[in-house]
Each structure stands twice: as structure tokens, then as C-alpha cells.
Design a protein around this motif. Structure first.
Motif, PDB file in Angstrom:
ATOM      1  N   ARG A  35      40.684  32.044  39.198  1.00 54.92           N
ATOM      2  CA  ARG A  35      39.304  32.428  38.910  1.00 54.92           C
ATOM      3  C   ARG A  35      39.104  33.940  38.968  1.00 54.92           C
ATOM      4  O   ARG A  35      37.983  34.423  39.095  1.00 54.92           O
ATOM      5  CB  ARG A  35      38.373  31.722  39.889  1.00 54.92           C
ATOM      6  CG  ARG A  35      38.472  30.207  39.791  1.00 54.92           C
ATOM      7  CD  ARG A  35      37.697  29.492  40.859  1.00 54.92           C
ATOM      8  NE  ARG A  35      37.863  28.039  40.684  1.00 54.92           N
ATOM      9  CZ  ARG A  35      37.475  27.152  41.571  1.00 54.92           C
ATOM     10  NH1 ARG A  35      36.886  27.532  42.683  1.00 54.92           N
ATOM     11  NH2 ARG A  35      37.664  25.864  41.341  1.00 54.92           N
ATOM     12  N   SER A  36      40.200  34.677  38.848  1.00 48.20           N
ATOM     13  CA  SER A  36      40.150  36.143  38.931  1.00 48.20           C
ATOM     14  C   SER A  36      39.222  36.747  37.888  1.00 48.20           C
ATOM     15  O   SER A  36      38.504  37.713  38.175  1.00 48.20           O
ATOM     16  CB  SER A  36      41.551  36.740  38.764  1.00 48.20           C
ATOM     17  OG  SER A  36      42.416  36.275  39.763  1.00 48.20           O
ATOM     18  N   PRO A  52      41.349  35.606  49.150  1.00 45.08           N
ATOM     19  CA  PRO A  52      42.263  36.425  49.959  1.00 45.08           C
ATOM     20  C   PRO A  52      41.894  37.915  49.849  1.00 45.08           C
ATOM     21  O   PRO A  52      41.650  38.427  48.758  1.00 45.08           O
ATOM     22  CB  PRO A  52      43.638  36.144  49.340  1.00 45.08           C
ATOM     23  CG  PRO A  52      43.477  34.817  48.657  1.00 45.08           C
ATOM     24  CD  PRO A  52      42.055  34.771  48.172  1.00 45.08           C
ATOM     25  N   HIS A  53      41.844  38.573  50.983  1.00 43.98           N
ATOM     26  CA  HIS A  53      41.289  39.922  51.041  1.00 43.98           C
ATOM     27  C   HIS A  53      41.996  40.943  50.160  1.00 43.98           C
ATOM     28  O   HIS A  53      41.342  41.750  49.494  1.00 43.98           O
ATOM     29  CB  HIS A  53      41.230  40.390  52.490  1.00 43.98           C
ATOM     30  CG  HIS A  53      40.273  39.588  53.304  1.00 43.98           C
ATOM     31  ND1 HIS A  53      40.136  39.735  54.657  1.00 43.98           N
ATOM     32  CD2 HIS A  53      39.396  38.600  52.952  1.00 43.98           C
ATOM     33  CE1 HIS A  53      39.211  38.898  55.111  1.00 43.98           C
ATOM     34  NE2 HIS A  53      38.770  38.188  54.102  1.00 43.98           N
ATOM     35  N   GLU A  54      43.309  40.929  50.133  1.00 40.75           N
ATOM     36  CA  GLU A  54      44.033  41.912  49.319  1.00 40.75           C
ATOM     37  C   GLU A  54      43.733  41.711  47.836  1.00 40.75           C
ATOM     38  O   GLU A  54      43.510  42.671  47.102  1.00 40.75           O
ATOM     39  CB  GLU A  54      45.546  41.842  49.579  1.00 40.75           C
ATOM     40  CG  GLU A  54      45.958  42.313  50.953  1.00 40.75           C
ATOM     41  CD  GLU A  54      45.721  41.276  52.063  1.00 40.75           C
ATOM     42  OE1 GLU A  54      45.402  40.089  51.755  1.00 40.75           O
ATOM     43  OE2 GLU A  54      45.836  41.656  53.241  1.00 40.75           O
ATOM     44  N   SER A  55      43.722  40.476  47.410  1.00 42.97           N
ATOM     45  CA  SER A  55      43.409  40.176  46.014  1.00 42.97           C
ATOM     46  C   SER A  55      41.958  40.527  45.693  1.00 42.97           C
ATOM     47  O   SER A  55      41.668  41.101  44.634  1.00 42.97           O
ATOM     48  CB  SER A  55      43.664  38.691  45.735  1.00 42.97           C
ATOM     49  OG  SER A  55      43.258  38.339  44.436  1.00 42.97           O
ATOM     50  N   ALA A  56      41.040  40.203  46.612  1.00 39.82           N
ATOM     51  CA  ALA A  56      39.625  40.532  46.402  1.00 39.82           C
ATOM     52  C   ALA A  56      39.429  42.036  46.250  1.00 39.82           C
ATOM     53  O   ALA A  56      38.685  42.491  45.374  1.00 39.82           O
ATOM     54  CB  ALA A  56      38.786  40.006  47.562  1.00 39.82           C
ATOM     55  N   ALA A  57      40.115  42.806  47.087  1.00 40.32           N
ATOM     56  CA  ALA A  57      39.999  44.266  47.023  1.00 40.32           C
ATOM     57  C   ALA A  57      40.562  44.803  45.706  1.00 40.32           C
ATOM     58  O   ALA A  57      39.957  45.672  45.068  1.00 40.32           O
ATOM     59  CB  ALA A  57      40.724  44.908  48.211  1.00 40.32           C
ATOM     60  N   GLU A  58      41.703  44.289  45.287  1.00 43.57           N
ATOM     61  CA  GLU A  58      42.316  44.753  44.044  1.00 43.57           C
ATOM     62  C   GLU A  58      41.424  44.451  42.838  1.00 43.57           C
ATOM     63  O   GLU A  58      41.189  45.322  41.990  1.00 43.57           O
ATOM     64  CB  GLU A  58      43.687  44.111  43.860  1.00 43.57           C
ATOM     65  CG  GLU A  58      44.408  44.623  42.631  1.00 43.57           C
ATOM     66  CD  GLU A  58      45.847  44.141  42.557  1.00 43.57           C
ATOM     67  OE1 GLU A  58      46.335  43.978  41.421  1.00 43.57           O
ATOM     68  OE2 GLU A  58      46.485  43.952  43.615  1.00 43.57           O
ATOM     69  N   VAL A  81      41.810  47.077  54.435  1.00 39.58           N
ATOM     70  CA  VAL A  81      42.385  46.414  53.251  1.00 39.58           C
ATOM     71  C   VAL A  81      41.977  47.176  51.989  1.00 39.58           C
ATOM     72  O   VAL A  81      42.805  47.457  51.121  1.00 39.58           O
ATOM     73  CB  VAL A  81      41.944  44.935  53.178  1.00 39.58           C
ATOM     74  CG1 VAL A  81      42.286  44.332  51.823  1.00 39.58           C
ATOM     75  CG2 VAL A  81      42.578  44.134  54.299  1.00 39.58           C
ATOM     76  N   PHE A  82      40.704  47.520  51.873  1.00 39.66           N
ATOM     77  CA  PHE A  82      40.229  48.260  50.702  1.00 39.66           C
ATOM     78  C   PHE A  82      40.870  49.652  50.635  1.00 39.66           C
ATOM     79  O   PHE A  82      41.250  50.100  49.555  1.00 39.66           O
ATOM     80  CB  PHE A  82      38.699  48.354  50.698  1.00 39.66           C
ATOM     81  CG  PHE A  82      38.027  47.241  49.944  1.00 39.66           C
ATOM     82  CD1 PHE A  82      37.421  47.464  48.718  1.00 39.66           C
ATOM     83  CD2 PHE A  82      38.007  45.948  50.456  1.00 39.66           C
ATOM     84  CE1 PHE A  82      36.800  46.439  48.009  1.00 39.66           C
ATOM     85  CE2 PHE A  82      37.395  44.913  49.764  1.00 39.66           C
ATOM     86  CZ  PHE A  82      36.791  45.156  48.549  1.00 39.66           C
ATOM     87  N   GLU A  83      40.999  50.328  51.771  1.00 39.16           N
ATOM     88  CA  GLU A  83      41.628  51.660  51.773  1.00 39.16           C
ATOM     89  C   GLU A  83      43.079  51.584  51.313  1.00 39.16           C
ATOM     90  O   GLU A  83      43.519  52.390  50.478  1.00 39.16           O
ATOM     91  CB  GLU A  83      41.552  52.283  53.170  1.00 39.16           C
ATOM     92  CG  GLU A  83      40.170  52.731  53.561  1.00 39.16           C
ATOM     93  CD  GLU A  83      40.049  53.147  55.012  1.00 39.16           C
ATOM     94  OE1 GLU A  83      39.090  53.881  55.316  1.00 39.16           O
ATOM     95  OE2 GLU A  83      40.903  52.743  55.851  1.00 39.16           O
ATOM     96  N   ALA A  84      43.828  50.612  51.835  1.00 41.25           N
ATOM     97  CA  ALA A  84      45.232  50.463  51.443  1.00 41.25           C
ATOM     98  C   ALA A  84      45.356  50.114  49.958  1.00 41.25           C
ATOM     99  O   ALA A  84      46.229  50.635  49.259  1.00 41.25           O
ATOM    100  CB  ALA A  84      45.898  49.382  52.296  1.00 41.25           C
ATOM    101  N   THR A  85      44.468  49.281  49.475  1.00 39.06           N
ATOM    102  CA  THR A  85      44.497  48.888  48.064  1.00 39.06           C
ATOM    103  C   THR A  85      44.139  50.071  47.176  1.00 39.06           C
ATOM    104  O   THR A  85      44.811  50.314  46.166  1.00 39.06           O
ATOM    105  CB  THR A  85      43.539  47.713  47.811  1.00 39.06           C
ATOM    106  OG1 THR A  85      43.907  46.629  48.671  1.00 39.06           O
ATOM    107  CG2 THR A  85      43.597  47.257  46.368  1.00 39.06           C
ATOM    108  N   LEU A  86      43.129  50.829  47.551  1.00 39.90           N
ATOM    109  CA  LEU A  86      42.745  52.004  46.773  1.00 39.90           C
ATOM    110  C   LEU A  86      43.882  53.024  46.745  1.00 39.90           C
ATOM    111  O   LEU A  86      44.192  53.579  45.686  1.00 39.90           O
ATOM    112  CB  LEU A  86      41.470  52.629  47.352  1.00 39.90           C
ATOM    113  CG  LEU A  86      40.879  53.801  46.567  1.00 39.90           C
ATOM    114  CD1 LEU A  86      40.535  53.401  45.141  1.00 39.90           C
ATOM    115  CD2 LEU A  86      39.632  54.321  47.289  1.00 39.90           C
ATOM    116  N   ASP A  87      44.535  53.251  47.874  1.00 38.31           N
ATOM    117  CA  ASP A  87      45.677  54.185  47.914  1.00 38.31           C
ATOM    118  C   ASP A  87      46.791  53.711  46.987  1.00 38.31           C
ATOM    119  O   ASP A  87      47.400  54.500  46.269  1.00 38.31           O
ATOM    120  CB  ASP A  87      46.224  54.310  49.340  1.00 38.31           C
ATOM    121  CG  ASP A  87      45.309  55.111  50.254  1.00 38.31           C
ATOM    122  OD1 ASP A  87      44.401  55.816  49.737  1.00 38.31           O
ATOM    123  OD2 ASP A  87      45.490  55.033  51.483  1.00 38.31           O
TER     124      ASP A  87
END
Length: 171
Positions: A93-94, A129-135, A162-168
């Protein structure tokens, strides 16, 4: 990657033109961000949502779409209600989650909002899942033609990380 601000805090206190509500399709309040926005904004938000349900959205707001109401007593001018999808390990459902961000920014542009604050849509009780949601969130906002300021106001320090790591990683 466009300039995106990441903060830990309470989205209901943000002095931006529009805050995005991770709403449910009924638009009549709920838990998490939705409940907090309805409580902070007061009865004007619920009245506006009931008016939408009585007119243009009798069946509720579909997942992936967005609509605006007043922000009531909050510092923001508007609330942009969007419905993210419930996470499913069997059904991707991305695209629906990306649409929730895209449509929110389209509504913000239609309103003339110069600044928008998002929560992590679908990453709470909807189980994404948080990493996927952030991406998905960051890539969707980055791909949008919206020209205003965008921030993510995340309730927990863990989600902020999680958002900071994904943005980086995406930069």
C-alpha cells in the motif's frame, strides 16, 4: 533533497499555516494525532468535519486523499486531514501512503499555505514500519512541486531518530 525540518514535539502547538492530521476516514476524531488535533483545536474542527460528511464526503475520506478544515484554537490556520493506509505485509500500500503526502501538499498549495507540518502518517496505530514510513514520507515530500516550507513534527525521540537517519541516507 529539498530542505525539510525535522522536530520532536507536539504538532498541535506548531505556528505554521497548516498542520496535517493523520485522520481516519470518518473524519470524526480518533486516537493518536487525530485525537490530539481534535482536542487542541476544539469543537470547530469536528463541526467542519461533520459538515464535510454531510455534503461532499458522505462516505468519508478515502485513504490517500486529503481535505482541509479550520484549525480551531490551534496556532495553525488550517488542518489538512489525510487518511493513510493500514500496513499490510501481504498487500503493498506504499502508493496510497505516498498519495496521502502528495494530496496533503496539493491541498496546502490550493489554500496558499506557505508552511506545513506533518506527523508520521500511518506509523502509529496503523502499524506502518517506521523506516519505510519515513522513507515514503520524505521521498513523497521531496518529489512534490509544493514550494512552501515543510516540517515533520514527530511525537517521540525514537521516531525523530528514524526520520533523521532516513533523511541522511536519502541525501
Amino acid at each position: 533533497m529539498r530542505d525539510i525540518t525535522l522536530l520532536q514535539g507536539d504538532i498541535t502547538t506548531m505556528a505554521v499555516d497548516a498542520v496535517v492530521n493523520a485522520a481516519n476516514s470518518s473524519l470524526l476524531g480518533g486516537g493518536g494525532v487525530d485525537g490530539a488535533i481534535h482536542r487542541a483545536g476544539g469543537p470547530a474542527i469536528l463541526e467542519a468535519c461533520r459538515a464535510l460528511r454531510a455534503t461532499t464526503l458522505p462516505d468519508g475520506l478515502p485513504a490517500g486523499d486529503a481535505v482541509a478544515t479550520t484549525a480551531g484554537r490551534m496556532p495553525a490556520r488550517w488542518v489538512i486531514h489525510t487518511v493513510g493506509p493500514v500496513w499490510s505485509p501481504r498487500d503493498d500500500r506504499s502508493a496510497v501512503l505516498a498519495s496521502a503526502y502528495r494530496r496533503s501538499l496539493e491541498v496546502a498549495a490550493e489554500l496558499g499555505a506557505a508552511s506545513v507540518a506533518f506527523p508520521a502518517v500511518s506509523a502509529g496505530v496503523y502499524g506502518w514500519p517506521h523506516e519505510s514510513a519515513a522513507e515514503i514520507a520524505l521521498e513523497s515530500v521531496d518529489a512534490s512541486p509544493y514550494e512552501g516550507a515543510v516540517s515533520f513534527v514527530l511525537f517521540s525521540d525514537a521516531m525523530l531518530r528514524v526520520f533523521e537517519a532516513t533523511l541522511d541516507r536519502l541525501r
